[in-house]
Design an enzyme around this catalytic site. Structure first.
Site, PDB file in Angstrom:
ATOM      1  N   GLU A   1      82.451  30.694 -45.545  1.00  0.00           N
ATOM      2  CA  GLU A   1      81.537  31.046 -44.527  1.00  0.00           C
ATOM      3  C   GLU A   1      80.313  29.856 -44.695  1.00  0.00           C
ATOM      4  O   GLU A   1      79.329  29.981 -43.779  1.00  0.00           O
ATOM      5  CB  GLU A   1      80.750  32.394 -44.829  1.00  0.00           C
ATOM      6  CG  GLU A   1      80.156  32.611 -46.029  1.00  0.00           C
ATOM      7  CD  GLU A   1      80.825  32.717 -47.381  1.00  0.00           C
ATOM      8  OE1 GLU A   1      82.218  32.447 -47.548  1.00  0.00           O
ATOM      9  OE2 GLU A   1      80.409  33.384 -48.389  1.00  0.00           O
TER      10      GLU A   1
ATOM     11  N   GLY B   1      77.738  36.524 -52.945  1.00  0.00           N
ATOM     12  CA  GLY B   1      76.355  36.675 -53.143  1.00  0.00           C
ATOM     13  C   GLY B   1      76.180  37.134 -54.650  1.00  0.00           C
ATOM     14  O   GLY B   1      76.631  36.252 -55.677  1.00  0.00           O
ATOM     15  N   GLU B   2      75.680  38.272 -55.040  1.00  0.00           N
ATOM     16  CA  GLU B   2      75.811  38.600 -56.392  1.00  0.00           C
ATOM     17  C   GLU B   2      76.438  39.885 -56.505  1.00  0.00           C
ATOM     18  O   GLU B   2      76.100  41.005 -55.966  1.00  0.00           O
ATOM     19  CB  GLU B   2      74.221  38.783 -56.752  1.00  0.00           C
ATOM     20  CG  GLU B   2      73.768  39.436 -57.935  1.00  0.00           C
ATOM     21  CD  GLU B   2      74.563  38.638 -58.987  1.00  0.00           C
ATOM     22  OE1 GLU B   2      74.439  37.444 -59.293  1.00  0.00           O
ATOM     23  OE2 GLU B   2      75.182  39.289 -60.077  1.00  0.00           O
TER      24      GLU B   2
ATOM     25  N   CYS C   1      84.227  35.017 -53.131  1.00  0.00           N
ATOM     26  CA  CYS C   1      83.426  34.918 -54.267  1.00  0.00           C
ATOM     27  C   CYS C   1      83.018  36.187 -54.802  1.00  0.00           C
ATOM     28  O   CYS C   1      83.839  36.962 -55.320  1.00  0.00           O
ATOM     29  CB  CYS C   1      82.295  33.995 -53.913  1.00  0.00           C
ATOM     30  SG  CYS C   1      81.742  33.264 -55.458  1.00  0.00           S
TER      31      CYS C   1
ATOM     32  N   HIS D   1      83.749  29.762 -50.582  1.00  0.00           N
ATOM     33  CA  HIS D   1      82.787  30.237 -49.476  1.00  0.00           C
ATOM     34  C   HIS D   1      83.139  29.494 -48.208  1.00  0.00           C
ATOM     35  O   HIS D   1      82.415  28.583 -47.958  1.00  0.00           O
ATOM     36  CB  HIS D   1      81.314  30.087 -49.880  1.00  0.00           C
ATOM     37  CG  HIS D   1      80.941  30.749 -50.893  1.00  0.00           C
ATOM     38  ND1 HIS D   1      80.273  31.939 -50.827  1.00  0.00           N
ATOM     39  CD2 HIS D   1      80.583  30.665 -52.212  1.00  0.00           C
ATOM     40  CE1 HIS D   1      79.668  32.518 -52.016  1.00  0.00           C
ATOM     41  NE2 HIS D   1      79.831  31.636 -52.888  1.00  0.00           N
TER      42      HIS D   1
HETATM   43  N1  GLN Z   1      78.295  34.674 -59.748  1.00  0.00           N
HETATM   44  C1  GLN Z   1      78.357  35.595 -58.556  1.00  0.00           C
HETATM   45  C2  GLN Z   1      78.878  36.959 -59.045  1.00  0.00           C
HETATM   46  O1  GLN Z   1      79.397  36.866 -59.972  1.00  0.00           O
HETATM   47  C3  GLN Z   1      79.386  35.203 -57.347  1.00  0.00           C
HETATM   48  C4  GLN Z   1      78.777  34.004 -56.833  1.00  0.00           C
HETATM   49  C5  GLN Z   1      78.865  33.833 -55.377  1.00  0.00           C
HETATM   50  O2  GLN Z   1      79.286  34.711 -54.626  1.00  0.00           O
HETATM   51  N2  GLN Z   1      78.370  32.708 -55.016  1.00  0.00           N
HETATM   52  O3  GLN Z   1      78.126  37.702 -58.476  1.00  0.00           O
END
Ligand code: GLN
Length: 204
Positions: A179, A56-57, A88, A177
């Site tokens: 998932e 995610g972010e 990620c 990912h």
């Molecule tokens: N760029 C995202 C971050 O730094 C990570 C990307 C992702 O989880 N797909 O949070």
């Protein structure tokens, strides 16, 4: 009677429902009595036998896990031996050094990472990688970080020269990912750690 395994997916933002679905499929496939919960409060982690931090972010997930007390609780549980998997953004959160002041890593993996190292969303891609103990796997990289230094973590997979999956004792981390595929083998691998490494991957 043995209690069913309870695996918690940190549930604020990102690929939460995707991990929940993959875990349910994995439990069915391995014929394990398992419960999956979305964790948004520290209490949701009580009795968890495994924890997943989704993609995610990472800045958002960091902020909310801190605010709602999950950050410290995940760290405490991981250090007591509970298996944790970060994918990620989740990997960024469990790393030692994020090189970004907005996201402080929990230091569960002795790794250093660079966020967004492949570029922007448009630079996302899917590529097969070879994972130790699992084999060829379709890895989905979405604005992925790069593990610039794996430190004391064991390298489980590389893409070209880049480290993309590591394990350090009860903790695993992936820059991609699983998932977002229909391939449950990495979730099976994680559940095998939760189960005390009783299972090996049974293929798709
Ligand atoms: N760029 C995202 C971050 O730094 C990570 C990307 C992702 O989880 N797909 O949070």
């Amino acid at each position: 009677m043995l209690l069913p395994h309870k695996v918690a997916v940190v549930g604020f933002q990102g690929d939460v429902s995707e991990h929940v679905t993959m875990l349910k499929r994995t439990f069915r496939k391995l014929e394990i009595d398992g419960e999956v919960v979305q964790a948004r409060r520290a209490e949701d982690l009580s009795n968890a036998s495994g924890i997943i931090l989704p993609g995610g972010e990472s800045t958002t997930i960091y902020k909310l896990t801190k605010q709602f007390g999950l950050y410290d609780e995940i760290r405490r549980l991981a250090m007591s031996g509970i298996p944790v998997m970060g994918t990620c953004a989740g990997l960024i959160l469990i790393s030692r050094e994020t090189n970004d002041d907005r996201v402080k890593g929990m230091g569960l993996l002795d790794i250093e990472i660079e966020r967004n190292a492949y570029g922007r969303q448009i630079d996302s891609f899917i590529e097969y990688i070879d994972i130790i103990g699992i084999g060829m796997f379709p890895a989905v990289f979405i604005r992925a970080p790069v593990i610039s230094n794996p430190g004391a973590a064991k390298v489980m997979a590389k893409r070209k020269t880049e480290v993309v999956m590591v394990r350090q004792d009860n903790i695993i981390g992936l820059t991609f990912h699983p998932e977002l595929t229909d391939d449950t083998r990495i979730h099976e691998y994680f559940i095998s750690i939760v189960e005390g490494e009783r299972y090996i991957s049974t293929g798709r």
